[in-house]
Design a protein around this motif. Structure first.
Motif, PDB file in Angstrom:
ATOM      1  N   ASP A 152      47.825  45.369  41.930  1.00 25.36           N
ATOM      2  CA  ASP A 152      47.372  45.405  40.536  1.00 25.36           C
ATOM      3  C   ASP A 152      46.306  44.340  40.349  1.00 25.36           C
ATOM      4  OD1 ASP A 152      47.173  46.159  37.875  1.00 25.36           O
ATOM      5  OD2 ASP A 152      49.341  46.122  37.545  1.00 25.36           O
ATOM      6  N   LYS A 153      45.570  44.419  39.270  1.00 26.11           N
ATOM      7  CA  LYS A 153      44.587  43.387  38.963  1.00 26.11           C
ATOM      8  C   LYS A 153      44.658  43.049  37.477  1.00 26.11           C
ATOM      9  CE  LYS A 153      40.220  43.988  37.913  1.00 26.11           C
ATOM     10  NZ  LYS A 153      40.125  44.126  36.446  1.00 26.11           N
ATOM     11  N   HIS A 154      44.142  41.886  37.120  1.00 21.73           N
ATOM     12  CA  HIS A 154      44.046  41.497  35.716  1.00 21.73           C
ATOM     13  C   HIS A 154      42.811  40.634  35.523  1.00 21.73           C
ATOM     14  CE1 HIS A 154      45.382  40.501  31.662  1.00 21.73           C
ATOM     15  NE2 HIS A 154      44.867  39.307  31.906  1.00 21.73           N
TER      16      HIS A 154
ATOM     17  N   LYS B 170      47.481  51.165  37.952  1.00 18.27           N
ATOM     18  CA  LYS B 170      46.870  50.284  36.955  1.00 18.27           C
ATOM     19  C   LYS B 170      46.991  50.901  35.565  1.00 18.27           C
ATOM     20  CE  LYS B 170      43.862  47.094  35.411  1.00 18.27           C
ATOM     21  NZ  LYS B 170      44.767  46.325  34.549  1.00 18.27           N
TER      22      LYS B 170
ATOM     23  N   LYS C 239      52.846  42.115  35.024  1.00 18.42           N
ATOM     24  CA  LYS C 239      52.648  42.627  36.386  1.00 18.42           C
ATOM     25  C   LYS C 239      53.995  42.787  37.111  1.00 18.42           C
ATOM     26  CE  LYS C 239      48.309  42.786  35.727  1.00 18.42           C
ATOM     27  NZ  LYS C 239      47.842  44.085  35.197  1.00 18.42           N
TER      28      LYS C 239
ATOM     29  N   SER D   9      54.629  45.402  40.434  1.00 16.47           N
ATOM     30  CA  SER D   9      53.595  45.002  41.401  1.00 16.47           C
ATOM     31  C   SER D   9      54.157  44.025  42.425  1.00 16.47           C
ATOM     32  CB  SER D   9      52.433  44.308  40.675  1.00 16.47           C
ATOM     33  OG  SER D   9      51.996  45.088  39.599  1.00 16.47           O
TER      34      SER D   9
ATOM     35  N   VAL E  54      48.835  40.855  43.304  1.00 14.96           N
ATOM     36  CA  VAL E  54      48.004  40.865  42.094  1.00 14.96           C
ATOM     37  C   VAL E  54      46.759  40.013  42.312  1.00 14.96           C
ATOM     38  CG1 VAL E  54      47.911  40.250  39.633  1.00 14.96           C
ATOM     39  CG2 VAL E  54      50.051  41.114  40.637  1.00 14.96           C
TER      40      VAL E  54
END
Lengths: 502, 502
Positions: free
Chosen positions: B174-176, B203, B281, B286, B289
């Motif tokens: 995942d990303k943020h 996502k 997350k 997840s 990350v």
């Protein structure tokens, strides 16, 4: 898409909703302005008309309560803006309140400079802070987060954000009680004694917010209290004292706003308390102030250590701003006097002043002690002789004379009424009274109708240490309606720890 | 005085006012209940019916908006209680929220224990905290007031107060992105690359609250994003990725509530930020990350020192709760890509994925860097080779193929629309672009109609360092209506520091 109004204008609609200190504006969430500006519920807006500007919090309307070209305002907001229904108002996003940056700084453990607190308190007084910004300020100041110089600066800032009174007399006395014990109605007696001794003591008081009676509610049973500033000055000029309601004076408007938030958070911030009390006394033109500080487990000050520290703060901040402050630490474990509620407390006050044998001794002696401390502060009495001198004024009738004179100067002197319904609550067992829950006792009195019905309340006959038998009268509920009496009894049946008998 | 209702009951009236996260109840201030209980505006009440209970803040009504036997409720409150107009509701004073005592303790510099934060966050998630109590909690946690163990405990508490997802794959990416730069629409590209490499990257994104577009708004131009949890699981099972709206998932309901207050106070609490991001997350299932952290004077993270400390917090808290976290520190001084607004950003995304020569290079390279970091984390790429591998997926068309597959699995794949009206803004002088006010630029885009009108927004052609002559195009406003275009131009005329040319 454009009509005769320009981009940020709506028509006023009157909405009778009171949102307390924070103004609200009711707008359709799908109106042009909300759409284009991205306004959502709780957005802070600047609303202006006729050269007046207020700050209001947006409440998003989803129904036909208002039309797309209308904005709902409370009667108070309309009054402040000087608008009527149908008038055009201008609506803008509120620019961030600049002084809030200092509050953020405080969160990072910076010290407030005097000028920063000045700006914060000015903005608070002008209503620029939202309730959550107020909560953040109060929280950042809570605990031991304010140093003595900061408390002093806060006190000064609160004084300068309001109006101030001045008196011709060089010595002006006042008193304040920290934390409301039920029935603790010493002020009318203290003022009468001190004024009878020839001093100036322009005491103004508040109405009850959450208690069964404020001093203003009690005095209103006997005389007029809703006096303008000029009338108050006249009364003081002619009698030396007064016992009026202080709410119209706006002596520390920022403090009134902060207190509401502190109450809601149930935060006892010592710095705020000291600043709150002393700013009002300084703004009222006092030179000598006595603080009544009841200590007890259901009182505001819970231990003697707390009392000691708080006392020191009061004295040091008082000194810094040019106020002579003395503190009277008293028993905060149980009600003072017999009556709880406006008229019942007024009866106690009159009984003490008339020097009746059956007058509540605790109220008489506490009032004399407070008045005596004042008489010592201003060198009327020798050290240690003040209380005896004060009792003298009660016993020779001069305090009662002065009280009548003050009441008549305020416009009336009448006997307190008696409520139509009474209900006696008796002990179910024998033993000794060991503890009283003052908060629950106050609630019984409020449900019975106090202070809205002035005669409603409680007569309390069960002080700590008293021996009782089963069937002995503990207290008597007074009420003006059977409905309220029923509410009061319903609540009484639901609680257990009102009076502990062992 | 009594009728068929008992002492604390009123009839529901529907009131279409949205008070955001805090429920409101509209009662006549002179009704029996307010009178006897001493309720005033802002009193917190417990409202119950059908076995359901909500907490609501009293708004005192002075008009005939409601009758004395009625209480107004918002549609949302009525839904939660399962009541209709005319139904009877029970009203009680809210007992003080017990966990708030720990917040008071924090004001006195105590440490939060894990169990205390658990109780606080549970109560927040249940709506028991008023806005001012939330503000007090957020303030007490602000500054450097939370230790690493406290931030970790807060993160765990937030996870356990919401629902959680789980996936069959052992590795879930995942990303943020911390703090919204206009146009920073890397997620669709990153997800396409990582999923094309065979990994699971479910996502979910938010819609815009205050920006011209959120990733969900941008994706909605191209496909369906409003998917239920089961549909999301299907899309991820079939394609490895998804690009859906996450709002329906309630992964960290307490966080959603706290964020609204932090935004209103404009507090950047590092502890809350770390807990907020990592709790969502972790709840989303997840394992790896990547945090995109733009640093710049108008970005959320303002200096490299701040970025360094924040990065450390992310990594250490991540480790404590079993998340692998890596951080990508990037340039936060100007927009990314050309488009600002849902459809214009979608055009940039598609252009990069189609590997067009005129595609914005900054968006392409930033997306590849983020995706590359992920590929390195999961040992797909060697250290230092991730970005090149990621670019490969763009250049060989596999990322675009994956993107189309994901969109079709979500229910549609369509071309972004173009707005009906355009307005060109040109430079009035020659020089070099030295600074851009991202916040004001975003506001121009919003006034033009973004994100409500998906095609509205800005095409931006004036990156920092570019040389321009008088008359050169700086940016182009897109709008779907002449009215909104007029608002946008009106605002543009009123500001000065949008683009600095020297």
């Amino acid at each position: 898409m454009h009509d005769h109004r320009s981009y940020n204008q709506l028509k006023v609609k009157s909405i009778g909703i009171d949102t307390y200190k924070e103004h609200a504006i009711y707008m359709r969430i799908d109106c042009e302005i909300c759409n284009s500006e991205g306004f959502t519920s709780l957005t802070r807006l600047q609303v202006s008309a006729n050269g007046q500007t207020i700050v209001a919090t947006l409440m998003a309307v989803l129904s036909n309560l208002v039309r797309h070209d209308e904005a709902g305002l409370s009667p108070e907001a309309m009054k402040k803006l000087g608008v009527r229904e149908g008038d055009i108002i201008n609506i803008h996003h509120l620019k961030p309140v600049r002084s809030f940056a200092y509050v953020r700084g405080k969160m990072y453990d910076k010290f407030f400079l005097e000028d920063q607190l000045m700006q914060i308190i000015q903005d608070v007084a002008k209503g620029q802070y939202s309730n959550i910004e107020l909560a953040a300020f109060v929280t950042a100041c809570a605990g031991d987060n304010l140093s003595l110089p900061e408390i002093t600066a806060l006190t000064r800032a609160m004084v300068s954000a309001g109006s101030s009174l001045s008196w011709s007399s060089p010595v002006v006395l006042d008193k304040h009680s920290v934390g409301g014990l039920p029935g603790n109605r010493t002020s009318p007696i203290v003022v009468s004694i001190v004024a009878a001794a020839g001093f100036t003591i322009p005491k103004t008081s508040s109405r009850s917010i959450t208690s069964p009676a404020g001093t203003a509610d009690t005095m209103e049973v006997i005389t007029r209290v809703d006096l303008g500033i000029e009338s108050i000055k006249n009364v003081v000029y002619n009698t030396g004292g007064c016992l009026a309601w202080g709410g119209a004076m706006e002596l520390s408007p920022a403090d009134d706003i902060l207190i509401a938030v502190e109450k809601a958070l149930d935060i006892e911030s010592e710095g705020q308390l000291v600043a709150s009390v002393l700013s009002k006394k300084a703004a009222a033109g006092s030179t000598h102030v006595v603080i009544d500080m009841p200590v007890g487990s259901t009182a505001k000050v819970r231990s003697h250590d707390d009392a000691k520290r708080l006392k020191q703060y009061f004295h040091e901040v008082g000194e810094s701003i040019g106020l002579n402050v003395d503190t009277y630490i008293s028993d905060g474990s149980q009600p003072v006097g017999v009556g709880i509620g406006p008229a019942l407390e007024a009866r106690d006050v009159l009984s003490v002043l008339k020097n009746e044998t059956e007058a509540p001794a605790d109220l008489k002696h506490k009032s004399a002690a407070l008045a005596g401390l004042m008489l010592e502060m201003v060198n009327y009495s020798e050290k240690g002789k003040g209380k005896a001198d004060a009792l003298q004024f009660i016993e020779n009738g001069k305090a009662y004379e002065k009280f009548k004179t003050i009441c008549l100067a305020q416009g009336a002197f009448r006997e307190p009424p008696l409520a139509q319904y009474q209900f006696d609550v008796s002990s179910t067992k024998a033993g000794v009274i060991t503890e009283i829950n003052n908060r629950n006792l106050a609630k019984v009195a409020k449900l019975a109708g106090a202070p809205k019905s002035p005669a409603a309340g409680i007569e309390f006959f069960a002080p700590i240490g008293k021996k009782v038998n089963a069937g002995d009268l503990l207290f008597r509920i007074h009420s003006e309606s059977t409905g309220e009496m029923a509410y009061s009894k319903e609540y009484l049946a639901s609680i257990e720890d009102l009076i502990t008998i062992q």
